[in-house]
Motif scaffolding. Structure first.
Motif, short mmCIF file in Angstrom:
data_model
loop_
_atom_site.label_atom_id
_atom_site.label_comp_id
_atom_site.label_asym_id
_atom_site.label_seq_id
_atom_site.Cartn_x
_atom_site.Cartn_y
_atom_site.Cartn_z
N ASN A 154 -14.46 -15.07 -39.26
CA ASN A 154 -15.04 -16.36 -39.66
C ASN A 154 -16.15 -16.82 -38.73
O ASN A 154 -16.59 -17.97 -38.80
N GLY A 155 -16.60 -15.92 -37.85
CA GLY A 155 -17.59 -16.31 -36.85
C GLY A 155 -19.02 -16.06 -37.26
O GLY A 155 -19.31 -15.24 -38.14
N SER A 156 -19.95 -16.76 -36.60
CA SER A 156 -21.38 -16.59 -36.91
C SER A 156 -21.93 -15.27 -36.38
O SER A 156 -23.00 -14.84 -36.78
N TYR A 157 -21.18 -14.61 -35.47
CA TYR A 157 -21.64 -13.33 -34.93
C TYR A 157 -21.27 -12.15 -35.84
O TYR A 157 -21.58 -11.01 -35.52
N LEU A 158 -20.56 -12.42 -36.92
CA LEU A 158 -20.00 -11.34 -37.72
C LEU A 158 -21.07 -10.40 -38.28
O LEU A 158 -22.13 -10.84 -38.72
N ASN A 159 -20.79 -9.11 -38.24
CA ASN A 159 -21.63 -8.10 -38.88
C ASN A 159 -20.70 -7.05 -39.47
O ASN A 159 -19.48 -7.11 -39.28
N GLU A 160 -21.26 -6.08 -40.18
CA GLU A 160 -20.41 -5.11 -40.88
C GLU A 160 -19.59 -4.25 -39.91
O GLU A 160 -18.50 -3.79 -40.26
N SER A 185 -12.76 -5.23 -33.34
CA SER A 185 -13.48 -6.21 -34.18
C SER A 185 -14.24 -7.22 -33.32
O SER A 185 -15.23 -7.79 -33.76
N ILE A 186 -13.74 -7.47 -32.09
CA ILE A 186 -14.47 -8.43 -31.24
C ILE A 186 -15.42 -7.74 -30.27
O ILE A 186 -16.13 -8.41 -29.53
N ALA A 187 -15.44 -6.39 -30.28
CA ALA A 187 -16.37 -5.69 -29.39
C ALA A 187 -17.81 -6.05 -29.74
O ALA A 187 -18.65 -6.23 -28.87
N TYR A 188 -18.09 -6.16 -31.03
CA TYR A 188 -19.45 -6.45 -31.47
C TYR A 188 -19.54 -7.86 -32.04
O TYR A 188 -20.48 -8.23 -32.73
N SER A 189 -18.49 -8.64 -31.77
CA SER A 189 -18.44 -10.01 -32.28
C SER A 189 -17.95 -10.90 -31.15
O SER A 189 -18.36 -10.74 -30.01
N GLN A 190 -17.03 -11.82 -31.44
CA GLN A 190 -16.52 -12.72 -30.40
C GLN A 190 -15.32 -13.46 -30.99
O GLN A 190 -15.17 -13.51 -32.21
N VAL A 191 -14.48 -13.99 -30.10
CA VAL A 191 -13.38 -14.83 -30.59
C VAL A 191 -13.89 -16.27 -30.75
O VAL A 191 -15.10 -16.50 -30.72
N GLY A 192 -12.98 -17.22 -30.93
CA GLY A 192 -13.46 -18.56 -31.26
C GLY A 192 -12.65 -19.69 -30.66
O GLY A 192 -12.25 -19.63 -29.50
N VAL A 193 -12.38 -20.71 -31.47
CA VAL A 193 -11.82 -21.97 -31.00
C VAL A 193 -10.46 -21.81 -30.33
O VAL A 193 -10.21 -22.37 -29.26
N ALA A 194 -9.57 -21.03 -30.95
CA ALA A 194 -8.21 -20.90 -30.40
C ALA A 194 -8.24 -20.29 -29.01
O ALA A 194 -7.56 -20.75 -28.09
N HIS A 195 -9.05 -19.25 -28.84
CA HIS A 195 -9.12 -18.60 -27.53
C HIS A 195 -9.75 -19.52 -26.48
O HIS A 195 -9.28 -19.61 -25.36
N ALA A 196 -10.81 -20.21 -26.88
CA ALA A 196 -11.48 -21.12 -25.92
C ALA A 196 -10.50 -22.18 -25.42
O ALA A 196 -10.41 -22.44 -24.21
#
Length: 360
Positions: free
Chosen positions: A205-211, A252-263
């Protein structure tokens, strides 16, 4: 456009009983008979001959048992490094981490700090490590954190909770033996498995998402739904699938990132010492505004496995303590940008975070 050129774990072995191949895997990496392999092992296995008798000790190799009751600290890394340097006569052949995310993160950090000067806290951040780590192997005994595949090692330092994110962090070798995850109690299994599920929700669900990230995230997400919502899996199938969900979730987060819960869970962990998996669950339970579908599924999984999350952990905190947690959470800017977008500071206010923490 300048794309990230990420390192990946170069060697991985998967299969029930593959732990027995550890000796043949590491033997060629031995520098000399006076340069030991150091095994960092979760102390839940102390006295567990089923596992410990299979650790291939030779020459001056040693086992250091470590409690995973607390999150890994930079000071703990420094102490381990000093101990290893003082007791190894001619260098160290390698670090082998056997345990959950805490032990795997410590193994990665120790391997880095054996070749880099200063203290571990100096390397909390992105791409601060100058020298390659020594040979290091990761062997997870619980599935979900993705620590076995990620390029970070998350540590609590004197001023912040933040990973050593670098191209030298990933393991040189990973052994994925689902048999090693037997006997994990239901709560621990759930919290760590949910770490994986939450990774995927945040990545997808992140803005960094790619295929690239999406392909791994989708696979992990589907596996998590099978494991935590179906009744048809055998224990062995569930173990195998969760180990692969963890691997894919980490990828999946190697080329992306986590979000609100992790922060936000980093804030809980830093101030209250809340373990990472359960911290993510406590936070995620209140994030319907950000991840409606994911939180709905999470609540369904929680109900199915009769998990009661701790309540009121922030009930007696003072304003100054809320400020500490909020500062930690807001410092993780890439996580917020992934979750909300470039203009995240307009909507993620200190007041909003305080209100969320007060519900926990």
């Amino acid at each position: 456009m300048n794309y990230k050129n990420f390192p990946m774990v170069p060697r991985v072995i998967f299969g029930r009983g593959s732990f027995n191949q550890l000796s043949e895997i590491i033997s060629p990496k031995r520098l000399n008979v006076h340069a030991p392999f150091v095994f960092l092992v979760d102390d839940v296995f102390k006295g567990n001959a089923w596992l410990t008798s299979r650790i291939p000790l030779a020459y001056e190799d040693k086992v250091i048992y470590i409690s995973s009751n607390e999150e890994p600290k930079t000071s703990q890394v420094d102490d381990l490094v000093e101990d290893i340097i003082l007791t190894s006569r001619q260098g160290t052949s390698g670090i082998i981490g056997i345990g959950g995310g805490t032990i795997l993160d410590l193994a990665k950090a120790v391997a880095i700090m054996l070749t880099n000067e200063g203290e571990a806290k100096d390397y909390q951040g992105w791409d601060l490590v100058k020298n390659p780590a020594i040979y290091h192997v990761g062997i997870p005994t619980i599935s979900g954190t993705g620590a076995e595949v990620s390029r970070t090692t998350v540590l609590t330092g004197p001023e912040k909770k933040l990973g050593i994110n670098s191209d030298f962090t990933p393991f040189d070798q990973v052994i994925l033996d689902p048999e090693l995850t037997k006997g994990v109690d239901t709560n621990q299994w759930f919290y760590t498995g949910m770490d994986c599920f939450i990774h995927c929700v945040e990545s997808l669900n992140g803005s960094y998402l790619n295929e690239f990230s999406k392909s791994y995230g989708d696979m992990s997400f589907q596996l998590c739904k099978e494991i935590f919502l179906q009744d048809t899996l055998s224990e062995a199938e569930s173990q195998d699938k969760l180990m692969m969900a963890s691997w894919h979730g980490g990828m999946s987060i190697a080329y992306s990132q986590v979000g609100v819960a992790h922060a936000m869970s980093y804030g809980l962990s830093y101030l209250l010492g809340t373990k990472h998996g359960i911290g993510n669950c406590i936070v995620f339970d209140h994030l319907s505004e950000f991840y409606p579908e994911g939180v709905s599924l999470f609540k369904e999984m929680k109900k199915k496995h009769q998990i009661e999350l701790p309540k009121g952990i922030c009930a007696k905190l003072h304003d100054s303590e809320f400020d500490i947690m909020i500062n930690i959470a807001l410092s993780l800017e890439p996580l917020w940008e992934n979750a909300i977008g470039k203009n995240w500071k307009k909507t993620i206010t200190r007041e909003k975070l305080k209100n969320l923490y007060q519900k926990m």
